[in-house]
Scaffold this active site. Structure first.
Site, PDB file in Angstrom:
ATOM      1  N   ARG A  55      16.031  28.210 -24.829  1.00  0.00           N
ATOM      2  CA  ARG A  55      16.482  27.580 -23.570  1.00  0.00           C
ATOM      3  C   ARG A  55      17.022  28.613 -22.573  1.00  0.00           C
ATOM      4  NH1 ARG A  55      14.356  24.055 -26.148  1.00  0.00           N
ATOM      5  NH2 ARG A  55      14.965  21.869 -26.182  1.00  0.00           N
ATOM      6  N   SER A 104      18.124  16.336 -23.907  1.00  0.00           N
ATOM      7  CA  SER A 104      19.259  16.889 -24.657  1.00  0.00           C
ATOM      8  C   SER A 104      20.310  17.363 -23.669  1.00  0.00           C
ATOM      9  CB  SER A 104      18.826  18.101 -25.471  1.00  0.00           C
ATOM     10  OG  SER A 104      17.855  17.753 -26.411  1.00  0.00           O
ATOM     11  N   GLU A 136      23.380  22.067 -22.061  1.00  0.00           N
ATOM     12  CA  GLU A 136      22.115  22.690 -21.683  1.00  0.00           C
ATOM     13  C   GLU A 136      21.855  22.348 -20.215  1.00  0.00           C
ATOM     14  OE1 GLU A 136      17.373  22.204 -22.454  1.00  0.00           O
ATOM     15  OE2 GLU A 136      18.720  20.938 -23.584  1.00  0.00           O
TER      16      GLU A 136
END
Ligand code: EPU
Length: 340
Positions: A164, A240, A335
């Site tokens: 990520r 997420s 995130e």
């Protein structure tokens, strides 16, 4: 080119938050982008570049210019026995790119099916799922420097891809606008079923890992995602919300003594523990705090049950982080990018 003042960002964030920006601009090609950047530099406005806003949380209105790419196009530049090179405009919807690639016998992106967002943002965020990451497919990123309007080409190794993460999220954050991405695909399909539960999902559906086709793999991933993740059109969310934390071996071993069933995965600098599990164990799965909640089928996803503001979601995020830290001594980090 489209330019609007005091524009609602409702359609540009999948959380469904009705934040506004001072100026909204959508450009169709690199030349329009040059002109736009020059104009915005002259006005001294802050810039935020968005894709579909599938990884953004507008905590309040954005007092600046929000830019959106409408640079389209998918073109096969080269095909050989080892690789297919495909150039994609940053404004292309990612899942449509995956569908097009499969239809044109370019393989490697199937496991990333149905991830919301656009090509440019996908390359910045290094989106990932089911053992694949977009960074593994990137050959080159074409970008324009915001401060100077200069074009620059980044080779895959210059992009610094990791979980990520890319250089565009870190050292070069807010400094470049991605205009095109050159993808390197495989001319032959090989099913990637290494990820945890994926092999059993394949078998559960009566398919065979050795002869499953790319389209079957794509359908399977779409079905698995639909079963677990809420559709942003129905229930606002940004996938997420937190990253999965990596803990040191000592912490991991003492946790495992206490929780022998704790799921975990090897990681490069320790052991990765699913944040979803930590959140569920902390009692948050399916719980609400005002109009914001933790999704009942996947504890890593925060949802807008209707009318939530960005700060409602941010309050929930903080409460979840605190509970996880109190129970496990592990810090989890979003995130999702908070835009203040
Ligand atoms: N789990 C729970 N409770 C839950 C959900 C999951 O305990 O409510 C546990 C299970 O043990 C499961 C493990 O967590 O085995 C991992 O769950 P899952 O396979 O659903 O994956 P994840 O780690 O929660 C990551 C990505 C997702 C991606 C999936 C599949 C991150 C931050 N998220 O989720 O990406 O789709 O793997 O590859 O890495 C996104 O980034 O928006 C996203 C959805």
């Amino acid at each position: 080119m489209l330019q609007k003042e005091n524009f609602s960002l409702l359609k540009f964030n999948t959380f469904g938050i009705d934040a506004h920006c001072r100026l909204f601009c959508e450009y169709d090609n690199v030349e329009e982008l040059f002109l736009l950047l020059q104009e915005i530099r002259d006005n001294g406005l802050r810039i935020l570049h968005v894709g579909r806003g599938s990884n953004l949380l507008f905590v309040r209105d954005f007092d600046g210019a929000v830019l959106h790419s409408h640079i389209l196009g998918k073109e096969i530049l080269e095909r050989s026995e080892e690789k297919v090179l495909v150039r994609v405009g940053a404004g292309e919807v990612w899942d449509e790119v995956v569908s097009w690639l499969v239809a044109h016998n370019c393989y490697g992106a199937e496991n990333l099916s149905l991830i919301p967002g656009e090509m440019g943002a996908a390359a910045v965020q290094n989106i990932g799922a089911y053992g694949a990451e977009v960074g593994q497919l990137v050959e080159q990123v074409e970008a324009v420097e915001i401060a100077t309007g200069q074009r620059r080409f980044f080779g895959a190794d210059e992009c610094d891809y990791a979980y990520r993460h890319s250089i565009f999220k870190d050292a070069l954050r807010g400094k470049y606008v991605v205009t095109h991405v050159l993808l390197r695909l495989n001319p032959e399909f090989k099913a990637a079923v290494g990820y945890g539960s994926l092999r059993s999902e394949v078998e559960l559906r009566g398919l065979n890992c050795c002869n499953i086709t790319a389209s079957e793999m794509r359908s399977l991933i779409i079905n698995v995602r639909r079963a677990k993740l809420p559709d942003p059109e129905v229930l606002g969310n940004a996938g997420s919300f937190f990253m999965n934390p990596v803990v040191g071996t000592e912490t991991f071993e003492s946790l495992l003594q206490q929780y022998p069933d704790m799921p975990h995965f090897e990681a490069s600098q320790g052991v990765k523990v699913p944040a979803a599990w930590l959140i569920e164990q902390s009692g948050w799965k399916g719980r609400r705090l005002g109009p914001a909640g933790v999704y009942e089928k996947q504890a890593l996803v925060l949802v807008n049950h209707g009318g939530a503001t960005g700060s409602d979601i941010a309050d929930l995020s903080k409460a979840v982080q605190e509970s996880v830290f109190e129970k496990f001594g592990i810090r989890i980090f979003p995130e999702v990018n908070f835009i203040e």
